[in-house]
Scaffold this motif. Structure first.
Motif, PDB file in Angstrom:
ATOM      1  N   PRO A   1       0.796  -1.234   0.000  1.00  0.00           N
ATOM      2  CA  PRO A   1       0.000   0.000   0.000  1.00  0.00           C
ATOM      3  C   PRO A   1       0.831   1.288   0.000  1.00  0.00           C
ATOM      4  CG  PRO A   1      -0.814  -1.538   1.667  1.00  0.00           C
ATOM      5  CD  PRO A   1       0.439  -2.133   1.103  1.00  0.00           C
ATOM      6  N   ALA A   2       2.087   1.218   0.426  1.00  0.00           N
ATOM      7  CA  ALA A   2       2.941   2.414   0.452  1.00  0.00           C
ATOM      8  C   ALA A   2       3.110   3.025  -0.934  1.00  0.00           C
ATOM      9  CB  ALA A   2       4.311   2.073   1.037  1.00  0.00           C
ATOM     10  N   PHE A   3       2.874   2.250  -1.980  1.00  0.00           N
ATOM     11  CA  PHE A   3       3.108   2.718  -3.337  1.00  0.00           C
ATOM     12  C   PHE A   3       1.826   3.114  -4.074  1.00  0.00           C
ATOM     13  CE2 PHE A   3       6.427  -0.256  -2.111  1.00  0.00           C
ATOM     14  CZ  PHE A   3       7.535   0.575  -2.211  1.00  0.00           C
ATOM     15  N   ASP A   4       0.685   2.870  -3.466  1.00  0.00           N
ATOM     16  CA  ASP A   4      -0.595   3.084  -4.146  1.00  0.00           C
ATOM     17  C   ASP A   4      -0.801   4.513  -4.630  1.00  0.00           C
ATOM     18  OD1 ASP A   4      -1.102   0.414  -3.722  1.00  0.00           O
ATOM     19  OD2 ASP A   4      -2.604   0.737  -2.149  1.00  0.00           O
ATOM     20  N   ALA A   5      -0.547   5.500  -3.780  1.00  0.00           N
ATOM     21  CA  ALA A   5      -0.792   6.896  -4.169  1.00  0.00           C
ATOM     22  C   ALA A   5       0.109   7.318  -5.322  1.00  0.00           C
ATOM     23  CB  ALA A   5      -0.603   7.824  -2.973  1.00  0.00           C
ATOM     24  N   GLY A   6       1.369   6.952  -5.252  1.00  0.00           N
ATOM     25  CA  GLY A   6       2.297   7.308  -6.318  1.00  0.00           C
ATOM     26  C   GLY A   6       1.954   6.631  -7.635  1.00  0.00           C
ATOM     27  N   LEU A   7       1.543   5.375  -7.554  1.00  0.00           N
ATOM     28  CA  LEU A   7       1.143   4.671  -8.774  1.00  0.00           C
ATOM     29  C   LEU A   7      -0.104   5.302  -9.386  1.00  0.00           C
ATOM     30  CD1 LEU A   7       1.789   0.943  -7.802  1.00  0.00           C
ATOM     31  CD2 LEU A   7       3.181   2.423  -9.268  1.00  0.00           C
ATOM     32  N   ALA A   8      -1.034   5.709  -8.535  1.00  0.00           N
ATOM     33  CA  ALA A   8      -2.244   6.365  -9.046  1.00  0.00           C
ATOM     34  C   ALA A   8      -1.894   7.674  -9.749  1.00  0.00           C
ATOM     35  CB  ALA A   8      -3.229   6.614  -7.906  1.00  0.00           C
ATOM     36  N   LYS A   9      -0.962   8.409  -9.169  1.00  0.00           N
ATOM     37  CA  LYS A   9      -0.547   9.678  -9.779  1.00  0.00           C
ATOM     38  C   LYS A   9       0.157   9.422 -11.119  1.00  0.00           C
ATOM     39  CE  LYS A   9       1.703  14.047  -8.850  1.00  0.00           C
ATOM     40  NZ  LYS A   9       2.454  14.853  -7.901  1.00  0.00           N
ATOM     41  N   ALA A  10       1.048   8.426 -11.149  1.00  0.00           N
ATOM     42  CA  ALA A  10       1.738   8.101 -12.401  1.00  0.00           C
ATOM     43  C   ALA A  10       0.738   7.652 -13.467  1.00  0.00           C
ATOM     44  CB  ALA A  10       2.790   7.019 -12.152  1.00  0.00           C
ATOM     45  N   ARG A  11      -0.230   6.849 -13.047  1.00  0.00           N
ATOM     46  CA  ARG A  11      -1.252   6.382 -13.995  1.00  0.00           C
ATOM     47  C   ARG A  11      -2.031   7.562 -14.571  1.00  0.00           C
ATOM     48  NH1 ARG A  11      -5.573   1.516 -13.038  1.00  0.00           N
ATOM     49  NH2 ARG A  11      -6.371   1.517 -15.153  1.00  0.00           N
ATOM     50  N   SER A  12      -2.338   8.527 -13.721  1.00  0.00           N
ATOM     51  CA  SER A  12      -3.042   9.726 -14.170  1.00  0.00           C
ATOM     52  C   SER A  12      -2.199  10.507 -15.184  1.00  0.00           C
ATOM     53  CB  SER A  12      -3.383  10.598 -12.958  1.00  0.00           C
ATOM     54  OG  SER A  12      -3.900  11.829 -13.364  1.00  0.00           O
ATOM     55  N   LEU A  13      -0.906  10.596 -14.947  1.00  0.00           N
ATOM     56  CA  LEU A  13      -0.013  11.296 -15.882  1.00  0.00           C
ATOM     57  C   LEU A  13       0.036  10.575 -17.230  1.00  0.00           C
ATOM     58  CD1 LEU A  13       2.903  12.180 -13.434  1.00  0.00           C
ATOM     59  CD2 LEU A  13       1.311  13.800 -14.518  1.00  0.00           C
ATOM     60  N   VAL A  14       0.042   9.249 -17.185  1.00  0.00           N
ATOM     61  CA  VAL A  14       0.027   8.475 -18.422  1.00  0.00           C
ATOM     62  C   VAL A  14      -1.275   8.748 -19.177  1.00  0.00           C
ATOM     63  CG1 VAL A  14      -0.074   6.135 -19.398  1.00  0.00           C
ATOM     64  CG2 VAL A  14       1.600   6.674 -17.601  1.00  0.00           C
ATOM     65  N   ALA A  15      -2.398   8.767 -18.471  1.00  0.00           N
ATOM     66  CA  ALA A  15      -3.691   9.030 -19.108  1.00  0.00           C
ATOM     67  C   ALA A  15      -3.718  10.413 -19.747  1.00  0.00           C
ATOM     68  CB  ALA A  15      -4.821   8.883 -18.091  1.00  0.00           C
ATOM     69  N   LYS A  16      -3.161  11.413 -19.064  1.00  0.00           N
ATOM     70  CA  LYS A  16      -3.124  12.776 -19.615  1.00  0.00           C
ATOM     71  C   LYS A  16      -2.339  12.833 -20.911  1.00  0.00           C
ATOM     72  CE  LYS A  16      -3.516  15.512 -15.419  1.00  0.00           C
ATOM     73  NZ  LYS A  16      -2.810  16.426 -14.499  1.00  0.00           N
ATOM     74  N   SER A  17      -1.342  11.976 -21.026  1.00  0.00           N
ATOM     75  CA  SER A  17      -0.512  11.983 -22.237  1.00  0.00           C
ATOM     76  C   SER A  17      -1.092  11.088 -23.330  1.00  0.00           C
ATOM     77  CB  SER A  17       0.903  11.496 -21.904  1.00  0.00           C
ATOM     78  OG  SER A  17       0.902  10.105 -21.636  1.00  0.00           O
ATOM     79  N   GLU A  18      -2.266  10.505 -23.048  1.00  0.00           N
ATOM     80  CA  GLU A  18      -2.918   9.570 -23.963  1.00  0.00           C
ATOM     81  C   GLU A  18      -2.049   8.342 -24.207  1.00  0.00           C
ATOM     82  OE1 GLU A  18      -4.373  11.645 -27.412  1.00  0.00           O
ATOM     83  OE2 GLU A  18      -5.417  13.113 -26.186  1.00  0.00           O
ATOM     84  N   GLY A  19      -1.337   7.951 -23.154  1.00  0.00           N
ATOM     85  CA  GLY A  19      -0.494   6.760 -23.225  1.00  0.00           C
ATOM     86  C   GLY A  19      -1.236   5.536 -22.730  1.00  0.00           C
TER      87      GLY A  19
END
Length: 178
Positions: free
Chosen positions: A49-67
């Protein structure tokens, strides 16, 4: 935490090459989170769980880039502990760099004392440096879910930095206040 209890996540990321700012933003967030790059576009973190927030943020950045983002539960089949070794090596490198920066901080304080540079401006600068070390330590500690032995050495070095700054602070106040 034993190897049998520890699960792993593979993160497969594909971000368009242009503009490069998107790739860089995703890369920075994954590194900040504690993910370890295995190959271009493939990252690794413990399933914790320590990585959940960071992974969610990275996933959001990928979505913004249409990746594209794919998160996979994984475990090595060959019995080799390559995942754990890669993660431990990354954390050990971070702890070593942190410990080296603590040594630099202590050297800087010793230098200012030797120069008798007892000013509030210098004290404020050193307080900011110590706060940066504290933030860095908290970040490293939150990613070190394997609880590597380097963490206790880092904690001791940070405590020495705090003591050094307290001593320097006393000298500044003694020199500048009547």
């Amino acid at each position: 935490m034993t190897d049998d209890e520890l699960g792993w996540l593979l993160i497969l990321v594909h971000v368009p090459s242009q503009p490069s700012k998107h790739r860089v933003a995703v890369w920075r967030e994954l590194r900040r989170t504690g993910a370890v790059p295995l190959s271009p576009g493939t990252w690794l973190v413990p399933a914790h769980p320590a990585f959940d927030a960071g992974l969610a943020k990275a996933r959001s950045l990928v979505a913004k880039s249409e990746g594209k983002w794919t998160l996979i539960d994984a475990s090595p089949r060959d019995g080799a502990d390559t995942f754990r070794a890669a993660f431990e090596m990354a954390r050990a490198e971070e702890w070593a760099e942190f410990i080296a920066d603590c040594a630099k901080f202590e050297q800087e304080i010793a230098k200012e004392i030797a120069r008798k540079k007892f000013t509030f401006a210098e004290l404020e600068e050193e307080e900011q440096s110590l706060e940066r070390l504290r933030r860095w330590y908290r970040g490293l500690k939150s990613r070190d879910v394997l609880r590597l032995p380097q963490a206790s050495e880092a904690s001791e070095r940070l405590a020495r930095c705090v003591t050094a700054l307290e001593e320097y602070s006393s000298l500044v106040y003694d020199a500048t206040l009547p």
